[in-house]
Motif scaffolding. Structure first.
Motif, PDB file in Angstrom:
ATOM      1  N   UNK A   1       0.301  -1.502  -0.445  1.00  7.67           N
ATOM      2  CA  UNK A   1      -0.167  -0.136   0.261  1.00  7.67           C
ATOM      3  C   UNK A   1       0.801   1.360  -0.261  1.00  7.67           C
ATOM      4  N   UNK A   2       1.929   1.367   0.649  1.00 11.08           N
ATOM      5  CA  UNK A   2       2.655   2.255   0.443  1.00 11.08           C
ATOM      6  C   UNK A   2       3.153   2.595  -0.328  1.00 11.08           C
ATOM      7  N   UNK A   3       4.456   1.637  -1.654  1.00 14.77           N
ATOM      8  CA  UNK A   3       4.958   1.054  -2.170  1.00 14.77           C
ATOM      9  C   UNK A   3       3.763   1.737  -3.570  1.00 14.77           C
ATOM     10  N   UNK A   4       2.609   1.273  -3.218  1.00 13.94           N
ATOM     11  CA  UNK A   4       1.578   2.007  -4.488  1.00 13.94           C
ATOM     12  C   UNK A   4       0.742   2.956  -4.283  1.00 13.94           C
ATOM     13  N   UNK A   5       1.351   3.221  -3.228  1.00 13.88           N
ATOM     14  CA  UNK A   5       0.204   4.613  -2.856  1.00 13.88           C
ATOM     15  C   UNK A   5      -0.052   5.804  -4.345  1.00 13.88           C
ATOM     16  N   UNK A   6      -1.348   5.892  -4.653  1.00 18.83           N
ATOM     17  CA  UNK A   6      -1.629   6.755  -5.215  1.00 18.83           C
ATOM     18  C   UNK A   6      -1.979   6.066  -7.557  1.00 18.83           C
ATOM     19  N   UNK A   7      -1.738   4.975  -6.407  1.00 21.22           N
ATOM     20  CA  UNK A   7      -2.083   4.163  -8.108  1.00 21.22           C
ATOM     21  C   UNK A   7      -3.287   3.091  -7.774  1.00 21.22           C
ATOM     22  N   UNK A   8      -4.013   3.284  -8.441  1.00 24.65           N
ATOM     23  CA  UNK A   8      -5.795   2.696  -8.819  1.00 24.65           C
ATOM     24  C   UNK A   8      -5.130   1.198  -9.506  1.00 24.65           C
ATOM     25  N   UNK A   9      -6.359  -0.315  -9.131  1.00 28.73           N
ATOM     26  CA  UNK A   9      -5.760  -1.485  -9.893  1.00 28.73           C
ATOM     27  C   UNK A   9      -5.727  -0.933 -11.401  1.00 28.73           C
ATOM     28  N   UNK A  10      -6.054  -0.337 -11.692  1.00 28.19           N
ATOM     29  CA  UNK A  10      -6.398  -0.160 -13.210  1.00 28.19           C
ATOM     30  C   UNK A  10      -5.657   0.511 -13.657  1.00 28.19           C
ATOM     31  N   UNK A  11      -4.554   1.691 -12.809  1.00 29.07           N
ATOM     32  CA  UNK A  11      -3.393   2.258 -13.645  1.00 29.07           C
ATOM     33  C   UNK A  11      -2.056   1.211 -13.236  1.00 29.07           C
ATOM     34  N   UNK A  12      -2.336   0.845 -12.323  1.00 29.30           N
ATOM     35  CA  UNK A  12      -1.706  -0.725 -11.762  1.00 29.30           C
ATOM     36  C   UNK A  12      -1.242  -1.521 -12.655  1.00 29.30           C
ATOM     37  N   UNK A  13      -2.145  -1.798 -13.235  1.00 31.66           N
ATOM     38  CA  UNK A  13      -2.347  -2.955 -15.134  1.00 31.66           C
ATOM     39  C   UNK A  13      -2.034  -1.905 -15.872  1.00 31.66           C
ATOM     40  N   UNK A  14      -2.674  -1.440 -16.073  1.00 30.15           N
ATOM     41  CA  UNK A  14      -1.696  -0.026 -17.620  1.00 30.15           C
ATOM     42  C   UNK A  14       0.007  -0.691 -17.096  1.00 30.15           C
ATOM     43  N   UNK A  15      -0.016  -0.049 -15.803  1.00 35.20           N
ATOM     44  CA  UNK A  15       1.268   0.054 -16.053  1.00 35.20           C
ATOM     45  C   UNK A  15       2.309  -1.416 -16.101  1.00 35.20           C
ATOM     46  N   UNK A  16       1.776  -2.617 -15.540  1.00 31.97           N
ATOM     47  CA  UNK A  16       2.568  -3.726 -15.208  1.00 31.97           C
ATOM     48  C   UNK A  16       2.135  -4.262 -17.109  1.00 31.97           C
ATOM     49  N   UNK A  17       1.128  -3.844 -17.865  1.00 30.45           N
ATOM     50  CA  UNK A  17       1.416  -4.558 -19.598  1.00 30.45           C
ATOM     51  C   UNK A  17       2.375  -3.714 -20.113  1.00 30.45           C
ATOM     52  N   UNK A  18       2.718  -2.193 -19.196  1.00 28.75           N
ATOM     53  CA  UNK A  18       3.654  -1.480 -20.073  1.00 28.75           C
ATOM     54  C   UNK A  18       5.425  -2.025 -20.050  1.00 28.75           C
ATOM     55  N   UNK A  19       5.679  -2.608 -18.065  1.00 24.62           N
ATOM     56  CA  UNK A  19       6.789  -3.010 -18.791  1.00 24.62           C
ATOM     57  C   UNK A  19       6.936  -4.789 -18.754  1.00 24.62           C
ATOM     58  N   UNK A  20       5.541  -4.924 -18.567  1.00 22.73           N
ATOM     59  CA  UNK A  20       5.990  -6.639 -19.812  1.00 22.73           C
ATOM     60  C   UNK A  20       6.446  -6.072 -21.413  1.00 22.73           C
TER      61      UNK A  20
END
Length: 166
Positions: free
Chosen positions: A129-148
Motif C-alpha cells: 500500500x505504501x509502495x503503490x500509494x496513488x495507483x488504483x488497480x487499473x493504473x497498476x494493470x496499465x503499468x504492468x502491461x507496459x513494463x512487460x
C-alpha cells in the motif's frame, strides 16, 4: 539527415529513457533492501527469499522444477539446486522426485514456510500500500502491461546487442 526539430525530439526521448532507466535502478535497489529485510525476518538469505517467492508464485499444487524457478529468477539452475537444498535443511522446502520424470525434483513450500510467509502478510500488505500509494488497480494493470512490453523488448535488444546487430 535529421532536421533540427527532430534532433530536439530525439534528445528529449533519450533524456526520458535515461530517466526511466535510473528510476528502474533505484526501484531495483529499494526492492533488494526490502527482500533482504524479509529474508532476515525468516533467517535466510535474500536469494533464498526470492526462491521461496518464486516457488510460491509458480507452484500450482504439484511443486515446481528447479529449472522453472531458475527461469523465473533469471539465475543459473545449479544455484537454485544448491539453495533449495539449504532451504530444505531449514524445513522451508520439500523436494520430491517428479512423477513425470524421475530425473527431476518437484519443489514445494512446506507448511512451515507457508506459516512464516503468512506471518509476514500484514506487513507485506502495508508495504505494498505504501509502495503503490496513488495507483488504483487499473493504473497498476496499465503499468504492468507496459513494463512487460519493455521487458520483452529489452530482451530482444540485449540479444541484438550481444550478436552485434545494434
Amino acid at each position: 539527415m535529421w532536421r533540427k526539430d527532430q534532433m530536439g525530439d530525439e534528445d528529449q526521448l533519450d533524456k526520458a529513457v535515461t530517466e526511466f532507466i535510473w528510476n528502474i535502478v533505484e526501484i531495483h535497489s529499494q526492492l533488494e533492501e526490502i527482500h533482504k529485510t524479509w529474508a532476515d525476518m525468516m533467517g535466510i538469505s535474500e536469494p533464498q527469499w526470492l526462491i521461496l517467492m518464486a516457488i510460491d508464485e509458480i507452484d500450482e499444487g504439484r511443486g515446481v522444477s528447479g529449472i522453472a524457478v531458475a527461469n523465473k529468477l533469471r539465475i543459473h539452475p545449479a544455484f537454485v539446486t544448491n539453495q533449495t537444498k539449504k532451504l530444505e535443511e531449514k524445513r522451508f522446502l520439500s523436494r520430491v522426485t517428479s512423477r513425470d520424470d524421475a530425473r527431476f525434483l518437484q519443489i514445494s513450500l512446506t507448511e512451515e514456510a507457508r506459516a512464516e510467509i503468512a506471518n509476514l502478510s500484514s506487513k507485506r500488505q502495508a508495504l505494498n500500500l505504501t509502495m503503490f500509494a496513488g495507483l488504483d488497480e487499473a493504473s497498476l494493470d496499465y503499468l504492468n502491461k507496459r513494463l512487460a512490453s519493455i521487458a520483452k523488448n529489452s530482451g530482444l535488444a540485449s540479444k541484438k546487442l550481444s550478436i552485434g546487430a545494434l
